[in-house]
Design an enzyme around this catalytic site. Structure first.
Site, mmCIF file in Angstrom:
data_model
loop_
_atom_site.group_PDB
_atom_site.id
_atom_site.type_symbol
_atom_site.label_atom_id
_atom_site.label_comp_id
_atom_site.label_asym_id
_atom_site.label_seq_id
_atom_site.Cartn_x
_atom_site.Cartn_y
_atom_site.Cartn_z
ATOM 1 N N MET A 72 0.908 -1.178 0.145
ATOM 2 C CA MET A 72 0.077 0.104 -0.186
ATOM 3 C C MET A 72 0.927 1.318 0.141
ATOM 4 O O MET A 72 0.423 2.212 0.388
ATOM 5 C CB MET A 72 -0.805 -0.083 1.287
ATOM 6 C CG MET A 72 -1.862 -1.169 1.227
ATOM 7 S SD MET A 72 -3.441 -0.831 1.870
ATOM 8 C CE MET A 72 -2.912 -0.655 3.602
ATOM 9 N N ALA A 121 4.080 4.018 0.784
ATOM 10 C CA ALA A 121 4.755 4.430 2.044
ATOM 11 C C ALA A 121 5.795 3.529 2.308
ATOM 12 O O ALA A 121 6.070 2.902 3.667
ATOM 13 C CB ALA A 121 3.846 4.568 3.214
ATOM 14 N N HIS A 146 9.350 1.128 2.943
ATOM 15 C CA HIS A 146 10.269 1.363 3.967
ATOM 16 C C HIS A 146 11.226 0.050 3.765
ATOM 17 O O HIS A 146 10.890 -0.919 2.629
ATOM 18 C CB HIS A 146 9.859 1.478 5.363
ATOM 19 C CG HIS A 146 8.814 0.474 5.634
ATOM 20 N ND1 HIS A 146 9.093 -1.078 5.717
ATOM 21 C CD2 HIS A 146 7.730 0.442 5.902
ATOM 22 C CE1 HIS A 146 7.907 -1.725 6.257
ATOM 23 N NE2 HIS A 146 7.111 -0.794 6.595
ATOM 24 N N GLY A 166 11.482 -2.879 5.208
ATOM 25 C CA GLY A 166 10.719 -3.980 5.292
ATOM 26 C C GLY A 166 10.279 -4.219 3.798
ATOM 27 O O GLY A 166 10.345 -5.590 3.392
ATOM 28 N N HIS A 167 9.630 -3.447 3.212
ATOM 29 C CA HIS A 167 9.151 -3.740 1.846
ATOM 30 C C HIS A 167 10.308 -3.780 1.064
ATOM 31 O O HIS A 167 10.209 -4.863 0.181
ATOM 32 C CB HIS A 167 8.420 -2.507 1.267
ATOM 33 C CG HIS A 167 7.138 -2.055 1.923
ATOM 34 N ND1 HIS A 167 7.215 -0.839 2.859
ATOM 35 C CD2 HIS A 167 5.932 -2.562 2.024
ATOM 36 C CE1 HIS A 167 5.887 -0.828 3.327
ATOM 37 N NE2 HIS A 167 5.137 -2.087 2.880
ATOM 38 N N GLU A 171 5.824 -10.951 7.376
ATOM 39 C CA GLU A 171 5.385 -11.838 8.551
ATOM 40 C C GLU A 171 4.868 -10.740 9.801
ATOM 41 O O GLU A 171 4.373 -11.327 10.656
ATOM 42 C CB GLU A 171 6.562 -12.622 9.108
ATOM 43 C CG GLU A 171 6.415 -14.016 8.140
ATOM 44 C CD GLU A 171 7.448 -15.041 8.703
ATOM 45 O OE1 GLU A 171 8.412 -14.675 9.311
ATOM 46 O OE2 GLU A 171 6.934 -16.124 8.482
ATOM 47 N N GLN A 194 -2.609 -12.068 8.281
ATOM 48 C CA GLN A 194 -2.760 -11.806 6.975
ATOM 49 C C GLN A 194 -2.085 -12.826 6.034
ATOM 50 O O GLN A 194 -2.654 -13.144 5.003
ATOM 51 C CB GLN A 194 -2.163 -10.340 6.504
ATOM 52 C CG GLN A 194 -2.233 -10.012 5.227
ATOM 53 C CD GLN A 194 -1.997 -8.554 4.706
ATOM 54 O OE1 GLN A 194 -2.612 -7.859 4.861
ATOM 55 N NE2 GLN A 194 -0.690 -8.305 4.345
ATOM 56 N N VAL A 228 11.214 -6.865 9.519
ATOM 57 C CA VAL A 228 12.413 -6.043 9.587
ATOM 58 C C VAL A 228 12.126 -4.938 10.575
ATOM 59 O O VAL A 228 11.112 -4.348 10.901
ATOM 60 C CB VAL A 228 12.729 -5.474 8.395
ATOM 61 C CG1 VAL A 228 14.029 -4.410 8.509
ATOM 62 C CG2 VAL A 228 12.944 -6.401 7.211
ATOM 63 N N SER A 273 7.037 -0.223 10.049
ATOM 64 C CA SER A 273 5.411 -0.213 9.428
ATOM 65 C C SER A 273 5.370 1.326 8.933
ATOM 66 O O SER A 273 6.079 2.171 9.350
ATOM 67 C CB SER A 273 4.815 -0.287 10.565
ATOM 68 O OG SER A 273 3.439 -0.055 10.434
HETATM 69 O O1 PAF Z 1 -0.001 -5.707 3.838
HETATM 70 C C1 PAF Z 1 -0.510 -4.765 3.152
HETATM 71 O O2 PAF Z 1 0.172 -3.852 2.750
HETATM 72 C C2 PAF Z 1 -1.956 -4.772 2.604
HETATM 73 O O3 PAF Z 1 -2.905 -5.471 3.184
HETATM 74 C C3 PAF Z 1 -2.110 -5.623 0.894
HETATM 75 C C4 PAF Z 1 -1.509 -7.121 1.216
HETATM 76 C C5 PAF Z 1 -0.799 -4.924 0.209
HETATM 77 C C6 PAF Z 1 -3.309 -5.581 0.379
HETATM 78 O O4 PAF Z 1 -4.036 -4.073 0.147
#
Ligand code: PAF
Length: 278
Positions: free
Chosen positions: A30, A32, A34, A36-37, A147, A152, A175, A184
């Site tokens: 979504m 933003a 960081h 972690g992504h 994780e 989720q 991370v 986050s």
């Molecule tokens: O974890 C997230 O950022 C969201 O829930 C996802 C998996 C991208 C779905 O919008």
């Protein structure tokens, strides 16, 4: 890196890769973004021929209008961060994603009936809707999820099983900042002081690993008691669950896989984290 805004362009851009039998890694986000992504993206880059990121603040998974409105949106910075790693950045508008209205109804069974499920009614249905649509459009070989959102990951694995999808879900480790705070996108909403205090969440979880008991109630009481020492925190839940079924356990010896999942409000920012007991 190709920046793509429409589903048609996305499918066109991936057609050759699919026809040539290339593997495609998808990192749904979504924005933003960081570190972690970035850890997910680097792994997807390494393990696949083609690396796709989606950046979309998905309205159907927010059960709180204010949370949706306040969710950080930093597309330009996000694109700059991932530019060297991804082949395609898919950043559609809500109109594009929901041209076909979101009428899908998922039932993920017991994995969604605990923790975030009751706390955020409709949230996992919204996650299911967007993730299933992304899977349909991208047809990934593998999809990568952090994780930190432990429940989720379980919900998405259930989605894949229920819909008989032919792809691998790759859960990636949390991370953390040097302080221990789990990265986050919501951390951006913490003041410096709140951020420093929030490092205590992970410290307390780690201390709970070393308690001389396997009794889950005693561990939960310890965590609640330690958190209560900080005026900033309001504990929403701390559940210690089976790592596969996500059902609460009474004793750490009840299962081979046990994870503690926490949601704490730090002022008006909702933080989640988890820790593995075994
Ligand atoms: O974890 C997230 O950022 C969201 O829930 C996802 C998996 C991208 C779905 O919008």
């Amino acid at each position: 890196m190709l920046l793509i805004k429409t589903i048609q362009e996305l499918q066109n851009a991936l057609a050759k890769a699919h026809a040539d039998g290339q593997s495609v890694g998808l990192v749904p986000t979504m924005g933003a973004l960081h570190e972690g992504h970035l850890s997910l993206i680097k792994r997807a880059r390494k393990e696949n021929d083609v690396c796709v990121i989606s950046i979309f603040v998905n309205p159907t998974q927010f059960n709180n209008a204010e949370d949706l409105e306040k969710y950080p949106r930093t597309l330009d910075a996000d694109l700059e961060l991932v530019n060297d790693y991804v082949d395609i950045a898919f950043a559609p508008t809500a109109e594009e994603v929901y041209r076909v209205p979101a009428t899908e109804k998922y039932d993920f069974g017991s994995v969604e009936q605990v923790m975030e499920g009751p706390a955020r009614p409709g949230h996992f249905n919204g996650v299911g809707i967007i993730v299933k649509r992304l899977f349909d459009w991208v047809q990934p070989t593998r999809a990568y999820f952090g994780e930190k959102d432990f429940q989720q990951v379980a919900v998405i694995k259930t989605l894949v099983r229920q819909c008989h999808l032919d792809l691998e879900i790759v859960p990636c480790p949390i991370v953390r900042e040097a302080s221990g705070l789990a990265l986050s996108s919501r951390n951006k909403r913490l003041t410096e002081e709140e951020r420093a205090i929030s490092a205590n969440i992970y410290r307390i979880l780690k201390e709970s690993l070393a308690l001389n008991t396997t009794n889950v109630q005693e561990i939960k009481d310890f965590v609640a008691h330690e958190l209560a020492k900080f005026d900033l925190f309001k504990l929403e839940y701390y559940e210690i669950v089976d790592g596969e079924t996500l059902q609460p356990v009474q004793d750490l010896n009840d299962s081979d896989s046990v994870v503690g999942c926490i949601t704490v409000w730090a002022g008006n920012v909702r933080l989640i984290d988890n820790i593995r007991y075994k």
